[in-house]
Design a protein around this motif. Sequence first.
Motif, PDB file in Angstrom:
ATOM      1  N   GLU A  15      55.064  88.108  81.766  1.00  0.00           N
ATOM      2  CA  GLU A  15      55.191  87.039  82.766  1.00  0.00           C
ATOM      3  C   GLU A  15      55.064  87.604  84.184  1.00  0.00           C
ATOM      4  O   GLU A  15      54.472  86.982  85.067  1.00  0.00           O
ATOM      5  CB  GLU A  15      56.537  86.325  82.605  1.00  0.00           C
ATOM      6  CG  GLU A  15      56.545  85.259  81.541  1.00  0.00           C
ATOM      7  CD  GLU A  15      55.632  84.086  81.907  1.00  0.00           C
ATOM      8  OE1 GLU A  15      55.998  83.304  82.787  1.00  0.00           O
ATOM      9  OE2 GLU A  15      54.550  83.975  81.316  1.00  0.00           O
ATOM     10  N   MET A  19      52.338  86.497  86.924  1.00  0.00           N
ATOM     11  CA  MET A  19      52.710  86.055  88.265  1.00  0.00           C
ATOM     12  C   MET A  19      52.015  86.893  89.338  1.00  0.00           C
ATOM     13  O   MET A  19      51.549  86.363  90.351  1.00  0.00           O
ATOM     14  CB  MET A  19      54.231  86.144  88.444  1.00  0.00           C
ATOM     15  CG  MET A  19      54.678  85.684  89.825  1.00  0.00           C
ATOM     16  SD  MET A  19      56.425  85.937  90.125  1.00  0.00           S
ATOM     17  CE  MET A  19      56.465  87.706  90.441  1.00  0.00           C
ATOM     18  N   GLY A  22      48.660  85.693  89.975  1.00  0.00           N
ATOM     19  CA  GLY A  22      48.718  84.421  90.690  1.00  0.00           C
ATOM     20  C   GLY A  22      49.007  84.587  92.171  1.00  0.00           C
ATOM     21  O   GLY A  22      48.519  83.819  93.013  1.00  0.00           O
TER      22      GLY A  22
ATOM     23  N   MET B  35      59.666  79.099  87.444  1.00  0.00           N
ATOM     24  CA  MET B  35      58.729  79.466  86.379  1.00  0.00           C
ATOM     25  C   MET B  35      59.516  80.083  85.233  1.00  0.00           C
ATOM     26  O   MET B  35      60.714  80.351  85.368  1.00  0.00           O
ATOM     27  CB  MET B  35      57.642  80.417  86.875  1.00  0.00           C
ATOM     28  CG  MET B  35      58.131  81.780  87.334  1.00  0.00           C
ATOM     29  SD  MET B  35      56.777  82.880  87.816  1.00  0.00           S
ATOM     30  CE  MET B  35      56.022  83.259  86.214  1.00  0.00           C
ATOM     31  N   THR B  39      62.280  77.064  84.588  1.00  0.00           N
ATOM     32  CA  THR B  39      61.893  75.647  84.476  1.00  0.00           C
ATOM     33  C   THR B  39      62.910  74.849  83.651  1.00  0.00           C
ATOM     34  O   THR B  39      62.969  73.630  83.751  1.00  0.00           O
ATOM     35  CB  THR B  39      60.488  75.494  83.844  1.00  0.00           C
ATOM     36  OG1 THR B  39      60.490  76.082  82.536  1.00  0.00           O
ATOM     37  CG2 THR B  39      59.427  76.153  84.697  1.00  0.00           C
ATOM     38  N   CYS B  61      56.043  75.836  87.613  1.00  0.00           N
ATOM     39  CA  CYS B  61      54.850  76.262  86.878  1.00  0.00           C
ATOM     40  C   CYS B  61      54.715  75.399  85.627  1.00  0.00           C
ATOM     41  O   CYS B  61      55.529  75.487  84.706  1.00  0.00           O
ATOM     42  CB  CYS B  61      54.981  77.739  86.507  1.00  0.00           C
ATOM     43  SG  CYS B  61      53.641  78.339  85.461  1.00  0.00           S
ATOM     44  N   HIS B  62      53.684  74.589  85.626  1.00  0.00           N
ATOM     45  CA  HIS B  62      53.451  73.692  84.492  1.00  0.00           C
ATOM     46  C   HIS B  62      53.215  74.471  83.208  1.00  0.00           C
ATOM     47  O   HIS B  62      53.679  74.078  82.133  1.00  0.00           O
ATOM     48  CB  HIS B  62      52.253  72.791  84.805  1.00  0.00           C
ATOM     49  CG  HIS B  62      51.940  71.821  83.718  1.00  0.00           C
ATOM     50  ND1 HIS B  62      50.782  71.885  82.972  1.00  0.00           N
ATOM     51  CD2 HIS B  62      52.651  70.791  83.220  1.00  0.00           C
ATOM     52  CE1 HIS B  62      50.796  70.911  82.069  1.00  0.00           C
ATOM     53  NE2 HIS B  62      51.904  70.234  82.202  1.00  0.00           N
ATOM     54  N   HIS B  63      52.540  75.589  83.326  1.00  0.00           N
ATOM     55  CA  HIS B  63      52.264  76.432  82.151  1.00  0.00           C
ATOM     56  C   HIS B  63      53.580  76.873  81.498  1.00  0.00           C
ATOM     57  O   HIS B  63      53.747  76.787  80.279  1.00  0.00           O
ATOM     58  CB  HIS B  63      51.451  77.652  82.589  1.00  0.00           C
ATOM     59  CG  HIS B  63      51.235  78.664  81.517  1.00  0.00           C
ATOM     60  ND1 HIS B  63      50.227  78.564  80.592  1.00  0.00           N
ATOM     61  CD2 HIS B  63      51.915  79.805  81.217  1.00  0.00           C
ATOM     62  CE1 HIS B  63      50.292  79.599  79.767  1.00  0.00           C
ATOM     63  NE2 HIS B  63      51.306  80.369  80.132  1.00  0.00           N
ATOM     64  N   SER B  64      54.531  77.338  82.319  1.00  0.00           N
ATOM     65  CA  SER B  64      55.826  77.774  81.770  1.00  0.00           C
ATOM     66  C   SER B  64      56.553  76.607  81.121  1.00  0.00           C
ATOM     67  O   SER B  64      57.105  76.740  80.016  1.00  0.00           O
ATOM     68  CB  SER B  64      56.712  78.343  82.890  1.00  0.00           C
ATOM     69  OG  SER B  64      56.173  79.508  83.438  1.00  0.00           O
ATOM     70  N   SER B  83      51.378  75.197  89.699  1.00  0.00           N
ATOM     71  CA  SER B  83      50.876  76.407  89.029  1.00  0.00           C
ATOM     72  C   SER B  83      51.325  77.617  89.847  1.00  0.00           C
ATOM     73  O   SER B  83      52.075  77.488  90.821  1.00  0.00           O
ATOM     74  CB  SER B  83      49.355  76.357  88.977  1.00  0.00           C
ATOM     75  OG  SER B  83      48.839  76.460  90.294  1.00  0.00           O
ATOM     76  N   GLN B  84      50.802  78.778  89.474  1.00  0.00           N
ATOM     77  CA  GLN B  84      51.136  79.979  90.233  1.00  0.00           C
ATOM     78  C   GLN B  84      50.608  79.903  91.671  1.00  0.00           C
ATOM     79  O   GLN B  84      51.061  80.647  92.537  1.00  0.00           O
ATOM     80  CB  GLN B  84      50.569  81.216  89.529  1.00  0.00           C
ATOM     81  CG  GLN B  84      51.301  81.562  88.237  1.00  0.00           C
ATOM     82  CD  GLN B  84      52.750  81.934  88.466  1.00  0.00           C
ATOM     83  OE1 GLN B  84      53.073  82.644  89.422  1.00  0.00           O
ATOM     84  NE2 GLN B  84      53.629  81.454  87.611  1.00  0.00           N
ATOM     85  N   ASN B  87      53.462  79.192  93.828  1.00  0.00           N
ATOM     86  CA  ASN B  87      54.246  80.399  94.086  1.00  0.00           C
ATOM     87  C   ASN B  87      53.564  81.258  95.150  1.00  0.00           C
ATOM     88  O   ASN B  87      54.218  81.794  96.052  1.00  0.00           O
ATOM     89  CB  ASN B  87      54.402  81.189  92.783  1.00  0.00           C
ATOM     90  CG  ASN B  87      55.362  82.359  92.906  1.00  0.00           C
ATOM     91  OD1 ASN B  87      56.297  82.320  93.699  1.00  0.00           O
ATOM     92  ND2 ASN B  87      55.128  83.391  92.112  1.00  0.00           N
TER      93      ASN B  87
END
Lengths: 90, 100, 57
Positions: A15, A19, A22, B35, B39, B61-64, B83-84, B87
């Motif tokens: 993770e 991140m 990102g 995230m 979440t 974070c929608h993915h998380s 999303s990221q 962040n």
Amino acid sequence: MSKQIAVILRNRQAEALRMSIGLILMDDTVDIFILNNHLDRSDKTALNIETIQEMQMNIYSNVVQGDEVAYLATAAMADKLLTYDHVLAY
Amino acid sequence: MKLGILITTDRHLDQIIHISNAASAKGHELSLFAMNEGTRLLAFPEFAELCKLDNIIMSLCHHSATELGVDTSDISKEIVIGSQFNNAMMNNQSDKVIVL
Amino acid sequence: MMKVLHILNDGPDSDAEHIITHHSEHHEVEVIDLTAMRISYDELVERIEQCDKVISW
């Protein structure tokens, strides 16, 4: 304004690596630090490690390990961390 | 000060609430991004209600959330299901960032 | 010399300790353990604002 960000990988490396990638989306500089540990090279991290190398992001560790991870003694790592705007331990 | 709070676990709800309230009361700008296990805090109304504070941006974070089965169907429209990139924006725009 | 704030989210932490030890040799370091808070959250926010660098562990 562009920021300098350090991400310290701890016990959730997959993770944290996701991140880290990102975080470059705003054109900030992101470097990765591994403290007292090895880079997790597993199926969960392989693609992200490949992306990190393609993006020429730096990975530092105070543990000597593979070519993609530059060695930095703990004291040098501590000093270097203070050069970043944000330090995110994850 | 623009304060970013990166929330990666569900272990520090009280601290997130207290720090957010204290910072908002002092007139600081706040950005929260959740995230991974962070979440899961969406299930707590007192967490979701932080979006009503002055000068706050909340995103996740929608993915998380999807990976962890967190229900985002009923959350306030003031919380960005993102999303990221959210962040990245928080880190780019904040003076200080803490991780909880 | 920088003012460096280390926040221990889950109490004492050996990784953090290594870094804090080195920072303490050259900088003004404050460590705040969120599991044993001795200051108010108002004061914590002030410390975050006033420090040069903050690291959460």
